[in-house]
Write an enzyme that holds these catalytic residues in place. Structure first.
Site, PDB file in Angstrom:
ATOM      1  N   GLN A 154       0.668  -0.954   0.077  1.00  0.00           N
ATOM      2  CA  GLN A 154      -0.056   0.166   0.456  1.00  0.00           C
ATOM      3  C   GLN A 154       0.544   0.980  -0.086  1.00  0.00           C
ATOM      4  OE1 GLN A 154      -4.206   0.414   1.037  1.00  0.00           O
ATOM      5  NE2 GLN A 154      -2.974   1.374   3.773  1.00  0.00           N
ATOM      6  N   GLU A 197      -2.934   9.691  -0.770  1.00  0.00           N
ATOM      7  CA  GLU A 197      -2.164  10.768  -0.167  1.00  0.00           C
ATOM      8  C   GLU A 197      -0.877  11.211  -0.327  1.00  0.00           C
ATOM      9  OE1 GLU A 197      -0.842   7.860   3.073  1.00  0.00           O
ATOM     10  OE2 GLU A 197      -2.759   7.095   2.997  1.00  0.00           O
ATOM     11  N   ASP A 233       4.446   0.157   4.146  1.00  0.00           N
ATOM     12  CA  ASP A 233       3.082  -0.439   4.747  1.00  0.00           C
ATOM     13  C   ASP A 233       2.977  -1.428   3.393  1.00  0.00           C
ATOM     14  OD1 ASP A 233       0.564  -0.599   5.767  1.00  0.00           O
ATOM     15  OD2 ASP A 233      -0.136   1.434   6.128  1.00  0.00           O
ATOM     16  N   GLU A 274       5.667  -1.728   8.184  1.00  0.00           N
ATOM     17  CA  GLU A 274       4.572  -1.917   8.899  1.00  0.00           C
ATOM     18  C   GLU A 274       3.162  -2.744   8.080  1.00  0.00           C
ATOM     19  OE1 GLU A 274       0.592   1.312   9.070  1.00  0.00           O
ATOM     20  OE2 GLU A 274       2.389   1.959   9.015  1.00  0.00           O
ATOM     21  N   ASP A 301      -0.314  -1.736  12.823  1.00  0.00           N
ATOM     22  CA  ASP A 301      -0.911  -0.419  13.096  1.00  0.00           C
ATOM     23  C   ASP A 301      -2.602  -1.190  12.865  1.00  0.00           C
ATOM     24  OD1 ASP A 301      -2.909   1.879  12.050  1.00  0.00           O
ATOM     25  OD2 ASP A 301      -2.964   1.193   9.975  1.00  0.00           O
ATOM     26  N   LYS A 326      -3.755   6.359  15.324  1.00  0.00           N
ATOM     27  CA  LYS A 326      -4.662   7.014  15.057  1.00  0.00           C
ATOM     28  C   LYS A 326      -6.093   7.379  16.368  1.00  0.00           C
ATOM     29  CE  LYS A 326      -3.789   5.043  10.903  1.00  0.00           C
ATOM     30  NZ  LYS A 326      -4.151   3.882   9.531  1.00  0.00           N
ATOM     31  N   ARG A 355      -4.666   9.683   8.714  1.00  0.00           N
ATOM     32  CA  ARG A 355      -5.693   9.051   7.687  1.00  0.00           C
ATOM     33  C   ARG A 355      -5.506   9.141   5.949  1.00  0.00           C
ATOM     34  NH1 ARG A 355      -9.139   5.048  10.807  1.00  0.00           N
ATOM     35  NH2 ARG A 355      -8.684   3.599   9.013  1.00  0.00           N
ATOM     36  N   LYS A 377       3.662   9.798  10.760  1.00  0.00           N
ATOM     37  CA  LYS A 377       2.836   9.382   9.429  1.00  0.00           C
ATOM     38  C   LYS A 377       1.778  10.482   8.858  1.00  0.00           C
ATOM     39  CE  LYS A 377       2.190   5.507   6.915  1.00  0.00           C
ATOM     40  NZ  LYS A 377       1.840   4.249   7.301  1.00  0.00           N
TER      41      LYS A 377
END
Length: 400
Positions: A154, A197, A233, A274, A301, A326, A355, A377
């Site tokens: 990802q 992102e 991740d 991650e 996570d 988070k 997020r 992050k």
């Protein structure tokens, strides 16, 4: 000074994907605080419910029927009491009536209101004298649930270790640009895009992405004489079918996936790894951490979802040496702070995270400083990402 809550307002706004988000304003006698909640694409199974029945209007209706009146007159400086009351009013263990995103917005807005009333920044109110500046780690090549036709993994991440936060952000941006140049050269007759992102996304293999990020990081590292930490991740739960990890061009068994994650550290020198396995495989995480945890940060996570009880299980099994944080995975500032406290007391490093569906709220910058997290992050470019990074620059200016 009067810290009673005079009123609380809620409204719908839009996040970076154009989806509705909840924004809350908590009003005190002489100050107010406003906060909004982000939304994830790759979500853990044990996260609180974002909105009841996946409908923000249902959560807003519950707020007006049950929460607004209860908040009026409440002593806002009692953050733990307020967060506990939100749990009690909701009446479930996962905020399925109010919605974890609305609970998050209320909880953070309250902390902001108190900070403003006291005339101090939020990081100082939350962290007291125990705060430190994190270094940013940002997504530069994206795939998984953040883009279409991208890599299976990802996120491919970089964290330039500049002398200041400003320098670190700038070098991360330069690496992002360098990767864009490399990809443009590879796909001269094709367009490349940006994912949720604002990381580059195109039809390349995970192995290609690994080499591209290594080369781009090396270019900027050599030119500016800085150290760059690379990372991934996996978000492995999103491509695990219950038996195999399904990549574009292959499928791996559990043992093969463990070996692959280990090779990312040993063979490619990546520091940050991650969610390399599905979110129930605490023992598999332990195997990876035991092999490369001395040189890499193995971060949970989806494994933890900022949940104190799951973090305790990970500590017991020595599953990771890092925890992603988070707020809207757990729903309140107090619950988040408890998770951070448990993790840090047992030697785990915390990484405060954005997020994929973000707002321009910058509260995670303050939390990363307040919690003493070594990394934050929150992307490399894009207005909703830079809102947090620019706030870090301002905070660092105060602390120098």
């Amino acid at each position: 000074m009067n810290f009673e809550i005079k009123d609380t307002n809620i409204r719908k706004i839009f996040d970076s994907r154009g989806n509705f988000s909840a924004e809350v304003t908590v009003i005190l006698e002489n100050a107010s605080g406003t906060a909004s909640a982000p939304a994830g694409a790759s979500t853990g199974k044990t996260e609180v419910i974002a909105y009841p029945d996946n409908n923000i209007d249902n959560g807003i209706d519950f707020f007006y029927r049950h929460v607004k009146k209860a908040l009026k007159g409440f002593n806002s400086i009692n953050q733990e009491g307020l967060d506990r009351m939100l749990h009690e009013i909701d009446g479930t263990d996962n905020f399925s009536n109010l919605g974890g995103n609305i609970a998050t917005a209320i909880s953070i807005a309250n902390a902001k209101a108190v900070s403003n009333a006291l005339g101090i920044p939020m990081y100082r109110y939350v962290g007291g004298i125990n705060y430190s500046m994190p270094r940013p780690i940002g997504n530069v090549i994206g795939g998984g649930k953040h883009s279409k036709n991208g890599t299976t993994i990802q996120e491919f991440l970089v964290s330039a270790q500049g002398k200041t936060v400003l320098d670190s952000i700038y070098y991360n941006i330069l690496i992002h640009r360098r990767i864009g140049e490399i990809l443009s050269g590879m796909f001269k007759n094709q367009s490349i895009g940006l994912g949720d992102e604002k990381a580059w996304t195109c039809d390349i293999s995970d192995e290609d992405a690994i080499e591209i990020i290594k080369n781009a990081s090396k270019d900027i590292s050599s030119e500016y004489k800085i150290k760059v930490l690379n990372g991934v991740d996996f978000a492995a739960d999103s491509f695990y079918d219950g038996n195999y990890y399904i990549y574009k061009n292959r499928k791996l068994t559990r043992d093969q996936q463990i070996d692959y994650a280990i090779s990312i550290s040993r063979d490619h020198g990546f520091y940050y790894i991650e969610d390399p396995l599905n979110d129930q495989d605490f023992d598999g995480f332990s195997e990876i951490t035991s092999k490369v945890g001395d040189k890499s940060l193995i971060v949970g996570d989806d494994l933890y979802t900022t949940n104190p009880e799951r973090i305790k299980k990970g500590i017991e099994k020595r599953s990771t040496n890092g925890v992603l944080i988070k707020v809207n995975q757990i729903g309140t500032l107090s619950d988040t702070a408890r998770s951070v406290r448990i993790a840090t007391e047992h030697g785990l490093k915390t990484v405060v995270s954005h997020r994929s569906g973000e707002t321009t709220d910058d509260f995670i910058a303050h939390l990363a400083v307040a919690f003493g997290s070594p990394l934050i992050k929150t992307g490399t470019i894009g207005g909703e990402r830079l809102a947090k990074l620019n706030e870090l620059i301002r905070i660092e200016e105060e602390l120098i």
